[in-house]
Motif scaffolding. Structure first.
Motif, PDB file in Angstrom:
ATOM      1  N   HIS A 118      -4.305   0.350  -6.403  1.00 51.63           N
ATOM      2  CA  HIS A 118      -3.855  -0.048  -7.736  1.00 51.63           C
ATOM      3  C   HIS A 118      -3.092  -1.375  -7.716  1.00 51.63           C
ATOM      4  N   ILE A 119      -2.319  -1.591  -6.657  1.00 55.89           N
ATOM      5  CA  ILE A 119      -1.516  -2.813  -6.570  1.00 55.89           C
ATOM      6  C   ILE A 119      -2.341  -3.965  -6.016  1.00 55.89           C
ATOM      7  N   VAL A 120      -3.085  -3.686  -4.940  1.00 53.25           N
ATOM      8  CA  VAL A 120      -3.868  -4.749  -4.295  1.00 53.25           C
ATOM      9  C   VAL A 120      -4.870  -5.349  -5.268  1.00 53.25           C
ATOM     10  N   ARG A 121      -5.518  -4.514  -6.107  1.00 51.52           N
ATOM     11  CA  ARG A 121      -6.519  -5.040  -7.037  1.00 51.52           C
ATOM     12  C   ARG A 121      -5.890  -5.739  -8.237  1.00 51.52           C
ATOM     13  N   ALA A 122      -4.574  -5.644  -8.373  1.00 53.19           N
ATOM     14  CA  ALA A 122      -3.880  -6.427  -9.403  1.00 53.19           C
ATOM     15  C   ALA A 122      -3.506  -7.808  -8.884  1.00 53.19           C
ATOM     16  N   GLY A 153       3.200   4.974 -13.271  1.00 49.49           N
ATOM     17  CA  GLY A 153       3.403   5.942 -12.195  1.00 49.49           C
ATOM     18  C   GLY A 153       2.291   5.798 -11.174  1.00 49.49           C
ATOM     19  N   ASN A 154       2.650   5.543  -9.908  1.00 47.32           N
ATOM     20  CA  ASN A 154       1.638   5.159  -8.918  1.00 47.32           C
ATOM     21  C   ASN A 154       1.493   6.144  -7.771  1.00 47.32           C
ATOM     22  N   GLY A 155       2.060   7.348  -7.892  1.00 42.91           N
ATOM     23  CA  GLY A 155       1.916   8.302  -6.796  1.00 42.91           C
ATOM     24  C   GLY A 155       2.862   7.983  -5.660  1.00 42.91           C
ATOM     25  N   SER A 156       2.327   7.719  -4.490  1.00 47.84           N
ATOM     26  CA  SER A 156       3.156   7.524  -3.293  1.00 47.84           C
ATOM     27  C   SER A 156       3.557   6.062  -3.103  1.00 47.84           C
ATOM     28  N   GLU A 157       4.613   5.866  -2.315  1.00 50.90           N
ATOM     29  CA  GLU A 157       4.984   4.520  -1.864  1.00 50.90           C
ATOM     30  C   GLU A 157       3.823   3.958  -1.049  1.00 50.90           C
ATOM     31  N   PRO A 158       3.362   2.741  -1.336  1.00 47.57           N
ATOM     32  CA  PRO A 158       2.201   2.201  -0.621  1.00 47.57           C
ATOM     33  C   PRO A 158       2.480   1.974   0.856  1.00 47.57           C
ATOM     34  N   GLN A 159       1.423   2.146   1.644  1.00 54.31           N
ATOM     35  CA  GLN A 159       1.496   1.936   3.084  1.00 54.31           C
ATOM     36  C   GLN A 159       1.686   0.459   3.406  1.00 54.31           C
ATOM     37  N   GLY A 160       1.137  -0.404   2.561  1.00 54.28           N
ATOM     38  CA  GLY A 160       1.223  -1.847   2.739  1.00 54.28           C
ATOM     39  C   GLY A 160       0.398  -2.512   1.656  1.00 54.28           C
ATOM     40  N   LEU A 161       0.220  -3.832   1.760  1.00 57.68           N
ATOM     41  CA  LEU A 161      -0.545  -4.570   0.752  1.00 57.68           C
ATOM     42  C   LEU A 161      -1.589  -5.494   1.383  1.00 57.68           C
ATOM     43  N   TYR A 202       5.839   2.627  -9.901  1.00 56.97           N
ATOM     44  CA  TYR A 202       6.858   3.544  -9.399  1.00 56.97           C
ATOM     45  C   TYR A 202       6.232   4.529  -8.411  1.00 56.97           C
ATOM     46  N   PRO A 203       6.881   4.772  -7.255  1.00 60.55           N
ATOM     47  CA  PRO A 203       6.353   5.747  -6.291  1.00 60.55           C
ATOM     48  C   PRO A 203       6.680   7.175  -6.741  1.00 60.55           C
ATOM     49  N   THR A 204       5.856   7.704  -7.607  1.00 62.38           N
ATOM     50  CA  THR A 204       6.101   8.995  -8.259  1.00 62.38           C
ATOM     51  C   THR A 204       5.420  10.127  -7.487  1.00 62.38           C
ATOM     52  N   GLU A 205       5.834  10.315  -6.226  1.00 60.00           N
ATOM     53  CA  GLU A 205       5.213  11.333  -5.388  1.00 60.00           C
ATOM     54  C   GLU A 205       5.502  12.735  -5.917  1.00 60.00           C
ATOM     55  N   ASN A 206       6.684  12.920  -6.491  1.00 60.81           N
ATOM     56  CA  ASN A 206       7.045  14.200  -7.091  1.00 60.81           C
ATOM     57  C   ASN A 206       6.460  14.251  -8.503  1.00 60.81           C
ATOM     58  N   VAL A 207       5.401  15.040  -8.679  1.00 58.09           N
ATOM     59  CA  VAL A 207       4.670  15.022  -9.949  1.00 58.09           C
ATOM     60  C   VAL A 207       5.496  15.627 -11.072  1.00 58.09           C
TER      61      VAL A 207
END
Length: 549
Positions: A58-62, A38-46, A251-256
């Motif tokens: 979280h994604i960029v550092r992977a 679960g990653n919170g919001s949809e990313p702005q970009g990469l 996953y963009p899990t903005e809804n907690v």
């Protein structure tokens, strides 16, 4: 976790599978080595030189890696793209030795020149990189970023040969190696970027799945907008034999609330947060999956000092004094956070920031009256902007009620989707806005350098040349830790006297983590190194204790 409770959880998941007619994500992921996150919001970009948020991190550092990385157990720097480094006796010159096995995901070898070009891009004023100041410790980096010099060869970074990068600093910088694990200092693939536009163009197609070239332990496999981002283990990564996961699905899990439900039914191994009203429930569970830990972060409101009525320091102080942070954290936040009165979390490397105020509604009313709004009369419309989240809404409503009760003023609330909210904050198109800052490295500078004049993450209008000089020039030249911390103390006092921000609480990290997830330790920065993480398909059986790291 005792066997009885593991077995019970296994039975519950098996029952769910029987009802749904298939494996849960967790069961399938454990079998295939795929972490569901679960990653919170949809990313702005990469793009490492564009993004600024935690979900992006979280994604960029992977998929990318810096010269050095953080060990997740100790947070100490360890080799990344650089297999080793030397530091001069005076602490001003760092010589990084690039690992000859370091590769881009297209198979090309990495070089020192990759960093020279990438740091020129990151510092180029045309890039609009909000994190350009992370490289300001380099000689002449600030001048280049502000357009005061044009020749990048004057900046303190050079390739001595293909595998040797030399960096020269303005002053001894104790946290410099930590910066090498921040995405703003990562190398990017020049040929790929230039294929899709100029070096400083933002949001070009170079970061799409079919185009991107990266250098991390994982590479981008799939991006379904607002649904999922999947990365897979990279077969070109220099340390690939140590990577145990085969992939990660974000996953963009903005809804907690939905995120917690996804965890509960076996669709996630890991939740980004936990709904506030569910924290007591999980705390009371035996062998709970709830994990809480200290976290180097502050939750606060930005006050736009360029807009009325926030241009009056008395109004800003009145708003801050009218907030009962103790009641807020004890009730709305279920005692899961710590009241904050400064931007820097207390105890950061032993630093204790100045505390200039407490809850004082009587003084708040007096200041508001002095500003021309006795009992709130004539107070203009003010709006609080926050990104969509039930927890953010609950906090905003609580503050709205406190301001009505204590100051008799009406505050309206506006929620925005993550990307819209980021643009609103970046362009300062707000009066008050929710904000949070997580330390990029363990040092007070990570918080205090945000508020230098014109800083990419300032977003308040605060500008103080004396403050700038203290943070950028005096502190780096301090002879002792005590002298350095005193400069920070005096600078933060100047900042809080102007109250361009309204601190609310100091974070703790709060996650739900499935017991099959191994070697994902809690740490002060909530920092992940997915290279070490693995999934135990036999989690519901008794296992020997994991070895220490």
């Amino acid at each position: 976790m005792p066997f009885l409770h593991r077995a019970l959880l296994a039975v519950l998941l098996s029952t769910l599978v029987a009802c749904t007619g298939g494996e849960t994500n967790v069961e399938k992921g454990n079998r295939e080595g795929i972490l569901h996150y679960g990653n919170g919001s949809e990313p702005q970009g990469l793009d490492p030189h564009v993004v600024t948020g935690v979900p992006e991190n979280h994604i960029v550092r992977a998929i990318f890696e810096g010269l050095a990385v953080k060990n997740p157990w100790t947070l100490e720097p360890e080799p990344g793209v650089a297999e080793s480094w030397d530091i001069s006796d005076d602490g001003l010159v760092y010589t990084f030795h690039i690992n000859p096995e370091a590769r881009w995901s297209n198979g090309e070898s990495m070089s020192a020149e990759d960093y020279v070009w990438s740091w020129q891009r990151a510092l180029n004023p045309a890039m609009g990189n909000q994190y350009s100041y992370m490289l300001y410790p380099l000689v002449n980096a600030e001048k280049f970023a502000k357009g005061e010099i044009k020749d990048f060869s004057e900046v303190g970074v050079k390739a001595l040969d293909r595998l040797t990068l030399q960096v020269t600093l303005n002053a001894r910088t104790p946290y410099f190696l930590q910066l090498m694990d921040h995405y703003s200092t990562f190398a990017v693939h020049r040929a790929t970027i230039e294929k899709f536009g100029a070096a400083t163009d933002r949001y070009t197609p170079w970061t799409r799945v079919e185009n991107i070239v990266s250098n991390g332990a994982f590479r981008l496999k799939e991006w379904q907008l607002n649904r999922r981002i999947e990365v897979e283990k990279s077969d070109t990564y220099w340390d690939r034999d140590k990577v145990k996961l085969n992939g990660i699905v974000y996953y963009p899990t903005e809804n907690v609330v939905s995120e917690e439900r996804m965890f509960r039914v076996g669709q996630l191994h890991y939740s980004q947060t936990v709904p506030l009203d569910k924290i007591p429930v999980y705390e009371d569970m035996p062998d709970t999956p709830f994990v809480q830990a200290p976290y180097l972060g502050t939750y606060f409101y930005l006050l736009n000092t360029n807009r009325k009525p926030m241009d009056d320091v008395r109004v800003r102080w009145a708003l801050s004094l009218a907030v009962d942070r103790v009641t807020l954290t004890n009730t709305v936040l279920k005692k899961s956070r710590i009241p904050a009165y400064t931007i820097t979390p207390p105890g950061t490397l032993g630093y204790q920031p100045p505390i200039l105020f407490q809850y004082d509604p009587e003084k708040a009313r007096k200041l508001l009256a002095e500003a021309g709004y006795p009992n709130g009369d004539g107070f203009p419309p003010v709006e609080v902007t926050y990104n969509t989240s039930e927890d953010h809404r609950k906090i905003a409503v609580a503050l709205q009620q406190m301001w009505k009760k204590e100051l008799n003023i009406e505050i309206t609330l506006a929620n925005q989707e993550w990307k819209v909210y980021l643009d609103t904050v970046d362009t300062m198109n707000f009066q008050m806005a929710r904000r949070a800052w997580i330390g990029d490295y363990v040092d007070p500078t990570s918080f205090l350098d945000m508020y230098i004049t014109g800083g990419g993450n300032n977003n308040t209008g605060f500008a103080d040349p004396v403050y700038d000089d203290m943070i950028l020039r005096e502190a780096p030249r301090a002879a002792t830790k005590e002298e350095r911390f005193q400069i920070f103390y005096d600078a933060e006092k100047r900042l809080m006297e102007q109250m361009p921000i309204l601190p609310i609480y100091t974070y703790t990290s709060n996650h739900l983590i499935h017991p099959s997830v191994k070697d994902m330790p809690s740490n002060l920065m909530d920092s992940m190194n997915f290279k070490y993480v693995w999934l135990d398909p036999d989690w519901d059986r008794e296992q020997p204790a994991a070895k220490e790291h």
